[in-house]
Design an enzyme around this catalytic site. Structure first.
Site, PDB file in Angstrom:
ATOM      1  N   THR A  72      82.359  29.552  -6.864  1.00 47.77           N
ATOM      2  CA  THR A  72      82.541  30.868  -7.478  1.00 47.77           C
ATOM      3  C   THR A  72      81.881  30.911  -8.852  1.00 47.77           C
ATOM      4  O   THR A  72      81.160  31.860  -9.184  1.00 47.77           O
ATOM      5  CB  THR A  72      84.039  31.184  -7.587  1.00 47.77           C
ATOM      6  OG1 THR A  72      84.582  31.220  -6.266  1.00 47.77           O
ATOM      7  CG2 THR A  72      84.282  32.520  -8.268  1.00 47.77           C
ATOM      8  N   TYR A 128      84.662  39.247   3.935  1.00 43.99           N
ATOM      9  CA  TYR A 128      84.513  40.713   3.899  1.00 43.99           C
ATOM     10  C   TYR A 128      85.756  41.406   4.463  1.00 43.99           C
ATOM     11  O   TYR A 128      86.377  42.217   3.793  1.00 43.99           O
ATOM     12  CB  TYR A 128      83.256  41.174   4.642  1.00 43.99           C
ATOM     13  CG  TYR A 128      83.094  42.679   4.534  1.00 43.99           C
ATOM     14  CD1 TYR A 128      82.819  43.279   3.305  1.00 43.99           C
ATOM     15  CD2 TYR A 128      83.258  43.509   5.636  1.00 43.99           C
ATOM     16  CE1 TYR A 128      82.714  44.659   3.179  1.00 43.99           C
ATOM     17  CE2 TYR A 128      83.150  44.898   5.517  1.00 43.99           C
ATOM     18  CZ  TYR A 128      82.880  45.457   4.293  1.00 43.99           C
ATOM     19  OH  TYR A 128      82.787  46.831   4.168  1.00 43.99           O
ATOM     20  N   TYR A 137      88.736  26.449   0.919  1.00 40.19           N
ATOM     21  CA  TYR A 137      88.710  27.061  -0.409  1.00 40.19           C
ATOM     22  C   TYR A 137      89.658  28.260  -0.447  1.00 40.19           C
ATOM     23  O   TYR A 137      89.372  29.321   0.100  1.00 40.19           O
ATOM     24  CB  TYR A 137      87.272  27.469  -0.725  1.00 40.19           C
ATOM     25  CG  TYR A 137      86.997  27.898  -2.154  1.00 40.19           C
ATOM     26  CD1 TYR A 137      87.984  27.898  -3.141  1.00 40.19           C
ATOM     27  CD2 TYR A 137      85.720  28.299  -2.527  1.00 40.19           C
ATOM     28  CE1 TYR A 137      87.709  28.290  -4.442  1.00 40.19           C
ATOM     29  CE2 TYR A 137      85.435  28.697  -3.828  1.00 40.19           C
ATOM     30  CZ  TYR A 137      86.440  28.691  -4.777  1.00 40.19           C
ATOM     31  OH  TYR A 137      86.151  29.092  -6.063  1.00 40.19           O
ATOM     32  N   LYS A 172      90.782  23.212  -1.912  1.00 47.14           N
ATOM     33  CA  LYS A 172      90.739  23.591  -3.326  1.00 47.14           C
ATOM     34  C   LYS A 172      91.673  24.774  -3.489  1.00 47.14           C
ATOM     35  O   LYS A 172      91.478  25.822  -2.862  1.00 47.14           O
ATOM     36  CB  LYS A 172      89.321  23.985  -3.761  1.00 47.14           C
ATOM     37  CG  LYS A 172      89.317  24.448  -5.223  1.00 47.14           C
ATOM     38  CD  LYS A 172      87.988  24.968  -5.734  1.00 47.14           C
ATOM     39  CE  LYS A 172      88.184  25.393  -7.199  1.00 47.14           C
ATOM     40  NZ  LYS A 172      87.015  26.081  -7.762  1.00 47.14           N
TER      41      LYS A 172
END
Lengths: 314, 314
Positions: B48, B111, B141, B171
């Protein structure tokens, strides 16, 4: 402001047919687009209901080229071309403009949330400048409940002011009619499309352009007719029938339900295939949906033939 | 369960340097990665904070290849490889596995919102099956406030059960330490990384693996040291210092602030460039940030040299 635009008044965010092993089925895609086009429906390919973000950029470009090579009129086409990375959006928008597509429907970059209008303006500007093609006409795509990134009126104003020949309108999929009305009132000549055919008549009455609606995939003729006759005596009645069909689909995950209907009425079971993370309807759900639709005398006439005959010359 | 994995204990979601006209700056990227690597920091490139979703797939593949050609150790590398379209995720994951990367950090397709665990399982499975490489090690993630798509414990369980040799860890960028603890407690051997170095010590004390943290880009040495000495007497104090630096950055948009710091301490103003929809800090913000950091005796020793000397042999 762009006034003389030849954008379709109603459009389907065209379902993307897949094979059972999840490849794009170009032949069925062409057949389905032709079926919609024959009924006067514009083709907003690569929208949310098209599972466009589940397609790679290469797949989208290949499908677009396939449609045009197969003779689908570029003037009917408004491909979705928004992406998280401006480089992807540039490539697809450029291709669409060069192919003569009526416009593109552009999502904002949708990974980062809580970004500023300044940042979103820069993102759209980056794409428009890099495409550098006067033929590019952009419909902004406001669908905050999915994208997580709203298109504010302030952002629209900045974009229209800077790119008056390019920024052509808005698809408002928020479901909030007041937002559409505010955009129509504030920006004369700006084309506002309802994101649902349930709001078609209300949007037209307020001066909107039409709709780009999920159920336009399965109920195109009735939607086209209401767009044409919306000033007529029977408009309210026609709207009520549209809304009834829509509500039947809304009882299920929308994309899977639309594909199930296309699979059933088109007699092509593979059409029910969705890409993950979406899941197909269960057999029980499919049967129930069809039963409910039949009770409303729902049909998709000519679809079966369209899906089987489309391969000619390809 | 994978137990003998050689995944780094702490990793930076590596900032991606751009030129002022928004191209990826491969030379500075290599230099910055080497600077981090020398300090013992693992390289979670394309996260990110890397603005990875603002890069095209081709750009990511090219940057990964550039790093490896430049001699960065694949064992330090855990590239982000999640994408909306499984085809993109397959390509990047496959490339990473073949290059010998320690693992990949995989976002769910982000999305569509409100999708089922069944659909998300199918999405991850599609990627893992198509990559078809035993070397692939996946860190899931979980960053729901950005992706909009949480990785639930139920989903992790399904994935571990089906792919015990591939699903290596998580994570957790939710900021909710209880979620990390629940995952650690429920899945023995599963490697849980805090998404913030402010939670590094607490995560390690509960049996977690380490952290993959934004500020690891700018404060790598202190984070590496705490990871090594977390059982020592001075660990709480070291954690407090880490948290203090982190909080200084949290006063600004994080990515822009990190890049401003790298630009300042690396004496390379172009490093402050972000891609839209993000916006760079104003000059006033930059000066204020540097002033605050200086008050904490903050520095990025050796960065300037690393950024200028990285071009050799490229």
């Amino acid at each position: 402001m762009v006034n003389e635009l030849a954008l379709p008044g109603v459009m389907a965010p065209v379902l993307t047919p897949f094979t059972s092993d999840l490849r794009c089925d170009g032949k069925r895609f062409v057949g389905f687009c032709r079926w919609l086009e024959r009924q006067g429906m514009g083709l907003a390919v690569f929208g949310t209901n098209s599972e466009a973000n589940s397609l790679t950029l290469e797949e989208r470009i290949e499908l677009l080229d396939t449609l045009i090579e197969a003779g689908v009129a570029p003037s009917s086409l408004v491909p979705g071309s928004g992406a998280c990375a401006f480089g992807d959006s540039v490539r697809l928008s450029q291709r669409a403009a060069r192919q003569g597509c009526a416009g593109v429907l552009m999502l904002p970059p949708f990974y980062y949330k809580g970004v500023s209008d300044e940042g979103l303006f820069a993102a759209f500007a980056e794409v428009i400048e890099r495409v550098g093609d006067q033929r590019l006409k952009v419909l902004l795509y406001h669908i905050p409940q999915v994208s997580g990134v709203p298109i504010t009126l302030g952002l629209i104003e900045r974009l229209i002011t800077r790119y008056p020949q390019t920024i052509a309108g808005l698809k408002d999929s928020s479901g909030d009619l007041n937002y559409s009305k505010a955009a129509i009132d504030r920006f004369p000549g700006f084309r506002v499309y309802a994101g649902s055919d349930a709001l078609l008549l209300a949007t037209l009455k307020h001066g909107g352009a039409g709709c780009i609606s999920a159920t336009a995939n399965v109920n195109p003729q009735a939607i086209v007719r209401l767009r044409q006759d919306w000033r007529g005596e029977k408009a309210e009645e026609a709207q009520a029938r549209l809304t009834q069909i829509r509500k039947t689909f809304e009882g299920y995950p929308m994309i899977a339900a639309l594909k199930s209907a296309a699979a059933h009425y088109g007699e092509h079971p593979e059409f029910a295939t969705v890409r993950p993370p979406l899941t197909a309807l269960t057999e029980g759900q499919r049967n129930e949906l069809v039963k409910k639709l039949s009770a409303h005398n729902f049909a998709m006439p000519g679809l079966e033939k369209a899906l089987t005959s489309s391969g000619e010359g390809m």
